[in-house]
Scaffold this active site. Structure first.
Site, PDB file in Angstrom:
ATOM      1  N   GLN A  22      38.851 -12.929  41.005  1.00  0.00           N
ATOM      2  CA  GLN A  22      38.452 -14.425  41.032  1.00  0.00           C
ATOM      3  C   GLN A  22      39.060 -15.016  42.297  1.00  0.00           C
ATOM      4  O   GLN A  22      39.847 -14.489  42.846  1.00  0.00           O
ATOM      5  CB  GLN A  22      38.795 -14.823  39.615  1.00  0.00           C
ATOM      6  CG  GLN A  22      40.065 -14.657  39.052  1.00  0.00           C
ATOM      7  CD  GLN A  22      40.330 -14.614  37.793  1.00  0.00           C
ATOM      8  OE1 GLN A  22      39.497 -15.001  36.952  1.00  0.00           O
ATOM      9  NE2 GLN A  22      41.409 -14.190  37.179  1.00  0.00           N
TER      10      GLN A  22
ATOM     11  N   HIS B 154      48.116 -25.037  24.564  1.00  0.00           N
ATOM     12  CA  HIS B 154      48.943 -23.861  24.420  1.00  0.00           C
ATOM     13  C   HIS B 154      49.475 -24.103  22.964  1.00  0.00           C
ATOM     14  O   HIS B 154      49.882 -23.205  22.352  1.00  0.00           O
ATOM     15  CB  HIS B 154      49.817 -23.742  25.469  1.00  0.00           C
ATOM     16  CG  HIS B 154      49.455 -23.441  26.904  1.00  0.00           C
ATOM     17  ND1 HIS B 154      49.433 -23.954  28.056  1.00  0.00           N
ATOM     18  CD2 HIS B 154      48.553 -22.196  26.977  1.00  0.00           C
ATOM     19  CE1 HIS B 154      48.593 -23.474  28.934  1.00  0.00           C
ATOM     20  NE2 HIS B 154      48.271 -22.345  28.585  1.00  0.00           N
TER      21      HIS B 154
ATOM     22  N   ASP C 152      48.707 -17.215  33.009  1.00  0.00           N
ATOM     23  CA  ASP C 152      49.624 -18.301  33.504  1.00  0.00           C
ATOM     24  C   ASP C 152      50.990 -18.569  32.561  1.00  0.00           C
ATOM     25  O   ASP C 152      51.881 -19.079  33.196  1.00  0.00           O
ATOM     26  CB  ASP C 152      48.920 -19.603  33.069  1.00  0.00           C
ATOM     27  CG  ASP C 152      48.433 -19.839  31.823  1.00  0.00           C
ATOM     28  OD1 ASP C 152      48.982 -20.397  30.933  1.00  0.00           O
ATOM     29  OD2 ASP C 152      47.067 -19.762  31.711  1.00  0.00           O
TER      30      ASP C 152
ATOM     31  N   ASP D 177      41.607  -4.823  31.507  1.00  0.00           N
ATOM     32  CA  ASP D 177      40.704  -5.332  30.726  1.00  0.00           C
ATOM     33  C   ASP D 177      41.026  -5.564  29.294  1.00  0.00           C
ATOM     34  O   ASP D 177      41.291  -4.541  28.637  1.00  0.00           O
ATOM     35  CB  ASP D 177      39.386  -4.867  31.007  1.00  0.00           C
ATOM     36  CG  ASP D 177      38.076  -5.605  30.372  1.00  0.00           C
ATOM     37  OD1 ASP D 177      38.196  -6.354  29.447  1.00  0.00           O
ATOM     38  OD2 ASP D 177      37.069  -5.692  30.852  1.00  0.00           O
ATOM     39  N   GLY D 178      41.229  -6.727  28.734  1.00  0.00           N
ATOM     40  CA  GLY D 178      41.582  -6.732  27.171  1.00  0.00           C
ATOM     41  C   GLY D 178      40.631  -6.084  26.248  1.00  0.00           C
ATOM     42  O   GLY D 178      41.100  -5.746  25.369  1.00  0.00           O
TER      43      GLY D 178
ATOM     44  N   ASP E 264      43.354 -15.831  25.056  1.00  0.00           N
ATOM     45  CA  ASP E 264      43.362 -17.154  25.988  1.00  0.00           C
ATOM     46  C   ASP E 264      42.533 -16.735  27.362  1.00  0.00           C
ATOM     47  O   ASP E 264      43.165 -16.548  28.190  1.00  0.00           O
ATOM     48  CB  ASP E 264      44.688 -17.258  26.280  1.00  0.00           C
ATOM     49  CG  ASP E 264      45.160 -18.400  27.063  1.00  0.00           C
ATOM     50  OD1 ASP E 264      43.994 -19.488  27.435  1.00  0.00           O
ATOM     51  OD2 ASP E 264      46.248 -18.795  27.349  1.00  0.00           O
ATOM     52  N   SER E 265      41.399 -16.716  27.355  1.00  0.00           N
ATOM     53  CA  SER E 265      40.433 -16.020  28.354  1.00  0.00           C
ATOM     54  C   SER E 265      39.998 -17.448  29.203  1.00  0.00           C
ATOM     55  O   SER E 265      39.985 -18.545  28.873  1.00  0.00           O
ATOM     56  CB  SER E 265      39.377 -15.043  27.799  1.00  0.00           C
ATOM     57  OG  SER E 265      38.682 -15.839  27.236  1.00  0.00           O
ATOM     58  N   THR E 266      39.324 -17.120  30.437  1.00  0.00           N
ATOM     59  CA  THR E 266      38.294 -17.847  31.138  1.00  0.00           C
ATOM     60  C   THR E 266      37.245 -18.059  30.127  1.00  0.00           C
ATOM     61  O   THR E 266      36.804 -17.541  29.200  1.00  0.00           O
ATOM     62  CB  THR E 266      38.281 -17.428  32.422  1.00  0.00           C
ATOM     63  OG1 THR E 266      38.060 -15.819  32.437  1.00  0.00           O
ATOM     64  CG2 THR E 266      39.490 -17.559  33.315  1.00  0.00           C
TER      65      THR E 266
END
Ligand code: SAM
Length: 280
Positions: free
Chosen positions: A33, A64, A88, A139-140, A157-159
């Protein structure tokens, strides 16, 4: 300097936020990305992935705190936690506030996001140096396929659910998560805006109901996300996620026992908006 504007390019929202920026601090195309860090007039620094703002320094706490503390306090004794995405470090920071947590595995597909966070967002990435943390860059979806009865809590907690993040809201994925959880485990994932993405949310909740005996939905206001009223979907094997199981002994800005109970959708309202006929 208020005339230098960054327009968010969010393919997943019918609205575009604009930020007055002071400086572009970083730009790179990683293998996965486009990563951009800017400093703004009003929100501190922003982390932007593929044109979509992931977090701002000023209000990141609200997302969060609610993503991490709701499932963790709904569990009696969470010792082993999996975070998928979250490169992050903000969710990780909150999870590590729980003294009972002995091990956190964080699986973010993109190691560049972690590097950038360590460099530009020290208040978020502080947890990466904690000895309880294992970081994997894969990859999760593929990772969770390999796990069995390993985790007390799984947090996604993904995009936004496009591209490589899409698999993380599928029924197949939830089946793997179910298997990865211990017998009293809890899953939570960020599931977009209650206003703009209600149809997606209904689909996610339906898939979760196929897999977990207890499913639920809570929401909190995240000022920088499109639609503001952000949803978090829960699948639980044993614990009622609405109940706080331990003394709230962590230092937070907003999250508290009172707000834990308050953030879940009232049951009749939940039923109403989840019905097929209800449209926005
Ligand atoms: N809080 C943010 C939001 O909702 O906008 C998410 C922040 S976090 C930076 C999102 C992370 O998810 C990114 O670093 C991205 O690399 C990661 N990610 C997306 N899909 C993934 C997948 N399939 N496996 C692992 N990590 C993934």
């Amino acid at each position: 300097m208020r005339d230098v504007i960054f327009f968010e390019r969010d393919p997943y929202a019918p609205i575009r936020h604009a930020y007055a920026i002071k400086e572009v601090l970083y730009y790179k195309k990683s293998k996965y990305q486009e990563i951009l860090v800017v400093d703004t007039e009003d929100f501190g620094k922003l982390l932007i992935l593929d044109g979509v703002v992931q977090l701002d320094e000023r209000f990141e706490f609200t997302y969060h705190e609610f993503l991490a503390h709701v499932p963790l306090f709904a569990h009696q004794n969470p010792r082993s936690v999996l975070i998928i995405g979250g490169g992050d470090g903000g969710t990780l920071r909150e999870v590590l506030k729980h003294k009972c947590v002995e091990r956190v595995v964080l699986v973010d597909i993109d190691e560049e996001v972690i590097k950038v966070s360590k460099r530009f967002f020290p208040t978020l990435s502080s947890g990466f140096s904690d000895s309880r943390v294992i970081v994997l860059n894969e990859d999760g979806y593929e990772f969770v396929k390999k796990c069995e009865a390993e985790f007390d809590v799984v947090i996604v907690d993904s995009t936004d659910p496009v591209g490589f993040a899409h698999a993380l809201i599928t029924e197949d994925f939830f089946r793997y998560v179910f298997r990865a959880l211990k017998e009293d485990g809890i899953y939570v994932g960020q599931t977009e805006s209650l206003y703009y993405h209600l149809e997606l949310l209904k689909k996610v909740q339906k898939s979760l109901r196929e897999v977990f005996p207890i499913t639920d939905l809570y929401a909190w206001v995240v000022p920088i996300y499109a639609g503001y009223w952000w949803s978090f979907s829960v699948g639980s094997k044993k614990f009622n996620p609405r109940e706080v199981k331990r003394k709230v002994d962590v230092n937070t800005k907003f999250y508290s026992e009172e707000l834990h109970k308050h953030c879940f959708l009232p049951k009749n309202f939940y039923k109403k908006i989840m019905s097929e006929e209800f449209k926005l």
